[in-house]
Design a protein around this motif. Structure first.
Motif, mmCIF file in Angstrom:
data_model
loop_
_atom_site.group_PDB
_atom_site.id
_atom_site.type_symbol
_atom_site.label_atom_id
_atom_site.label_comp_id
_atom_site.label_asym_id
_atom_site.label_seq_id
_atom_site.Cartn_x
_atom_site.Cartn_y
_atom_site.Cartn_z
ATOM 1 N N ASP A 105 14.950 -0.166 -2.206
ATOM 2 C CA ASP A 105 14.728 0.036 -3.641
ATOM 3 C C ASP A 105 13.271 -0.167 -4.035
ATOM 4 O O ASP A 105 12.791 0.432 -5.000
ATOM 5 C CB ASP A 105 15.604 -0.928 -4.449
ATOM 6 C CG ASP A 105 17.083 -0.611 -4.318
ATOM 7 O OD1 ASP A 105 17.403 0.548 -3.987
ATOM 8 O OD2 ASP A 105 17.907 -1.521 -4.524
ATOM 9 N N SER A 106 12.550 -1.002 -3.292
ATOM 10 C CA SER A 106 11.183 -1.323 -3.692
ATOM 11 C C SER A 106 10.126 -0.981 -2.643
ATOM 12 O O SER A 106 8.936 -1.018 -2.947
ATOM 13 C CB SER A 106 11.072 -2.823 -4.011
ATOM 14 O OG SER A 106 11.447 -3.598 -2.875
ATOM 15 N N GLU A 107 10.559 -0.649 -1.428
ATOM 16 C CA GLU A 107 9.605 -0.422 -0.349
ATOM 17 C C GLU A 107 9.986 0.781 0.511
ATOM 18 O O GLU A 107 11.150 1.166 0.568
ATOM 19 C CB GLU A 107 9.530 -1.634 0.589
ATOM 20 C CG GLU A 107 8.730 -2.801 0.076
ATOM 21 C CD GLU A 107 8.678 -3.911 1.118
ATOM 22 O OE1 GLU A 107 7.911 -4.866 0.905
ATOM 23 O OE2 GLU A 107 9.390 -3.845 2.135
ATOM 24 N N ILE A 108 8.997 1.304 1.180
ATOM 25 C CA ILE A 108 9.214 2.247 2.284
ATOM 26 C C ILE A 108 8.519 1.638 3.493
ATOM 27 O O ILE A 108 7.326 1.338 3.454
ATOM 28 C CB ILE A 108 8.649 3.643 1.994
ATOM 29 C CG1 ILE A 108 9.279 4.232 0.734
ATOM 30 C CG2 ILE A 108 8.890 4.567 3.192
ATOM 31 C CD1 ILE A 108 8.720 5.599 0.340
ATOM 32 N N ILE A 109 9.283 1.425 4.551
ATOM 33 C CA ILE A 109 8.741 0.820 5.766
ATOM 34 C C ILE A 109 8.430 1.925 6.762
ATOM 35 O O ILE A 109 9.322 2.659 7.183
ATOM 36 C CB ILE A 109 9.747 -0.180 6.376
ATOM 37 C CG1 ILE A 109 10.133 -1.234 5.338
ATOM 38 C CG2 ILE A 109 9.165 -0.837 7.630
ATOM 39 C CD1 ILE A 109 11.339 -2.064 5.740
ATOM 40 N N SER A 158 0.782 0.859 -3.449
ATOM 41 C CA SER A 158 -0.098 0.045 -2.610
ATOM 42 C C SER A 158 0.590 -0.193 -1.264
ATOM 43 O O SER A 158 1.769 0.134 -1.087
ATOM 44 C CB SER A 158 -0.414 -1.289 -3.296
ATOM 45 O OG SER A 158 0.784 -2.017 -3.542
ATOM 46 N N ALA A 159 -0.135 -0.759 -0.314
ATOM 47 C CA ALA A 159 0.445 -0.937 1.020
ATOM 48 C C ALA A 159 -0.206 -2.096 1.757
ATOM 49 O O ALA A 159 -1.348 -2.484 1.462
ATOM 50 C CB ALA A 159 0.287 0.347 1.838
ATOM 51 N N VAL A 160 0.547 -2.638 2.713
ATOM 52 C CA VAL A 160 0.022 -3.642 3.637
ATOM 53 C C VAL A 160 0.392 -3.180 5.037
ATOM 54 O O VAL A 160 1.549 -2.818 5.297
ATOM 55 C CB VAL A 160 0.599 -5.042 3.365
ATOM 56 C CG1 VAL A 160 0.144 -6.015 4.455
ATOM 57 C CG2 VAL A 160 0.165 -5.548 2.000
ATOM 58 N N ALA A 161 -0.603 -3.168 5.941
ATOM 59 C CA ALA A 161 -0.375 -2.700 7.306
ATOM 60 C C ALA A 161 -0.512 -3.849 8.296
ATOM 61 O O ALA A 161 -1.389 -4.705 8.165
ATOM 62 C CB ALA A 161 -1.372 -1.591 7.655
ATOM 63 N N PHE A 162 0.379 -3.861 9.289
ATOM 64 C CA PHE A 162 0.378 -4.875 10.335
ATOM 65 C C PHE A 162 0.238 -4.188 11.696
ATOM 66 O O PHE A 162 0.967 -3.237 11.987
ATOM 67 C CB PHE A 162 1.692 -5.659 10.347
ATOM 68 C CG PHE A 162 1.987 -6.426 9.094
ATOM 69 C CD1 PHE A 162 1.728 -7.785 9.023
ATOM 70 C CD2 PHE A 162 2.531 -5.795 7.979
ATOM 71 C CE1 PHE A 162 2.014 -8.503 7.865
ATOM 72 C CE2 PHE A 162 2.818 -6.497 6.821
ATOM 73 C CZ PHE A 162 2.556 -7.863 6.768
ATOM 74 N N TYR A 181 -4.103 -2.336 1.428
ATOM 75 C CA TYR A 181 -4.630 -1.068 0.899
ATOM 76 C C TYR A 181 -4.193 -0.905 -0.554
ATOM 77 O O TYR A 181 -3.027 -1.136 -0.895
ATOM 78 C CB TYR A 181 -4.102 0.119 1.702
ATOM 79 C CG TYR A 181 -4.548 0.137 3.146
ATOM 80 C CD1 TYR A 181 -5.757 0.727 3.519
ATOM 81 C CD2 TYR A 181 -3.755 -0.429 4.141
ATOM 82 C CE1 TYR A 181 -6.165 0.750 4.846
ATOM 83 C CE2 TYR A 181 -4.154 -0.409 5.473
ATOM 84 C CZ TYR A 181 -5.357 0.179 5.818
ATOM 85 O OH TYR A 181 -5.757 0.203 7.131
ATOM 86 N N GLU A 182 -5.138 -0.480 -1.390
ATOM 87 C CA GLU A 182 -4.797 -0.252 -2.791
ATOM 88 C C GLU A 182 -3.913 0.976 -2.948
ATOM 89 O O GLU A 182 -3.103 1.056 -3.883
ATOM 90 C CB GLU A 182 -6.071 -0.090 -3.632
ATOM 91 C CG GLU A 182 -6.875 -1.378 -3.754
ATOM 92 C CD GLU A 182 -8.046 -1.227 -4.705
ATOM 93 O OE1 GLU A 182 -8.233 -0.104 -5.242
ATOM 94 O OE2 GLU A 182 -8.763 -2.219 -4.911
ATOM 95 N N ASN A 183 -4.084 1.945 -2.024
ATOM 96 C CA ASN A 183 -3.259 3.148 -2.074
ATOM 97 C C ASN A 183 -2.723 3.433 -0.673
ATOM 98 O O ASN A 183 -3.480 3.412 0.302
ATOM 99 C CB ASN A 183 -4.073 4.345 -2.579
ATOM 100 C CG ASN A 183 -3.190 5.536 -2.911
ATOM 101 O OD1 ASN A 183 -2.551 6.112 -2.033
ATOM 102 N ND2 ASN A 183 -3.159 5.914 -4.180
#
Length: 260
Positions: A105-109, A158-162, A181-183
């Protein structure tokens, strides 16, 4: 200059001189031979050329038929994993990059991995995980898979990468770095410019230098997103399946080119 280096240089000079002398002699002999038998050379060259192409085409056809005689369907255990964990495979035909995604509902992995790395893993280590972990001191990363995990926040894109090393046992996901990442486009774009920009991004301090509580929290976050041993098994199995699928497609393209 040492005598060793001087001797080597002299020998190299002699060798080059000998090669040049031999080349001139061989060239003269070849010119004479060509002049006396030009007709025969022109008549046999196309035959040899075509024979080699036909031989290659036959071998390619045999290899393609052999591969197609096996079961090329998508493995049932991989389908079961996708259904149970709500992941989807993103098709990347012609590429060695594997992709799967999971939407909430809130994220795409987004999860990316290199198929070539997967098939080059030691299969015995992958199938006998416990023994592989015991050998970790000798080969610390021999049975780990590199994953790029991107969490996309749908509310603001926005996004966070690992960057993660994933092993075959529970709690064996080792985070190398974390980038914000802001986008999400900045994280997902595959252009050369974007790749270069990501290389220059600040990825935070060395992960192991972070406060232990922060490290544990990040690791728990990934585990809650399904980054675990079960995912490792899927990536390993899917990597083998996709590599074989790409191999068959590669054979078909070559076979089409050389086939009469």
């Amino acid at each position: 200059m040492s005598s060793f280096r001087l001797t080597n240089r002299v020998l190299a000079t002699i060798a080059r001189t000998s090669i040049r002398s031999s080349s001139v002699k061989v060239a003269s002999q070849l010119s004479l031979r060509f002049a006396t038998s030009a007709t025969r050379a022109f008549s046999t060259a196309p035959i040899r050329f075509n024979a080699q192409s036909n031989e290659l085409a036959t071998i390619l056809t045999n290899e393609l038929n052999h591969e197609k005689s096996a079961d090329l369907s998508f493995p049932e255990d991989l389908t079961a994993f996708l259904n149970q964990n709500k992941f989807e495979v993103v098709e990347t035909a012609g590429s060695a990059l594997g992709k799967i995604i999971k939407k909430t509902d809130s994220e795409i992995i987004h999860i990316y991995f290199d198929v070539n790395q997967v098939v080059n893993l030691n299969p015995e280590q992958a199938l006998e995980a416990e023994e592989a972990m015991e050998l970790a001191e000798e080969e610390p990363e021999s049975n780990f898979i590199n994953l790029n995990v991107i969490l996309e926040k749908t509310a603001d894109n926005s996004a966070v990468a690992f960057d993660v090393l994933l092993g075959p046992e529970d709690a064996s996901a080792y985070i190398e770095n974390v980038t914000a990442y802001e986008n999400v486009t900045e994280a997902l774009s595959e252009s050369a410019e974007s790749n270069h920009k990501r290389e220059l991004n600040y990825n935070g301090p060395e992960f192991t230098n972070l406060d232990e509580a922060l490290q544990t929290s990040f690791e728990g976050l990934l585990e809650s997103r399904g980054i675990n041993a079960e995912l490792y098994d899927f990536v390993f199995g899917y990597g083998i399946y996709k590599e074989n699928k790409e191999y068959v497609a590669w054979l078909e393209k070559l076979n089409k080119f050389f086939k009469n």
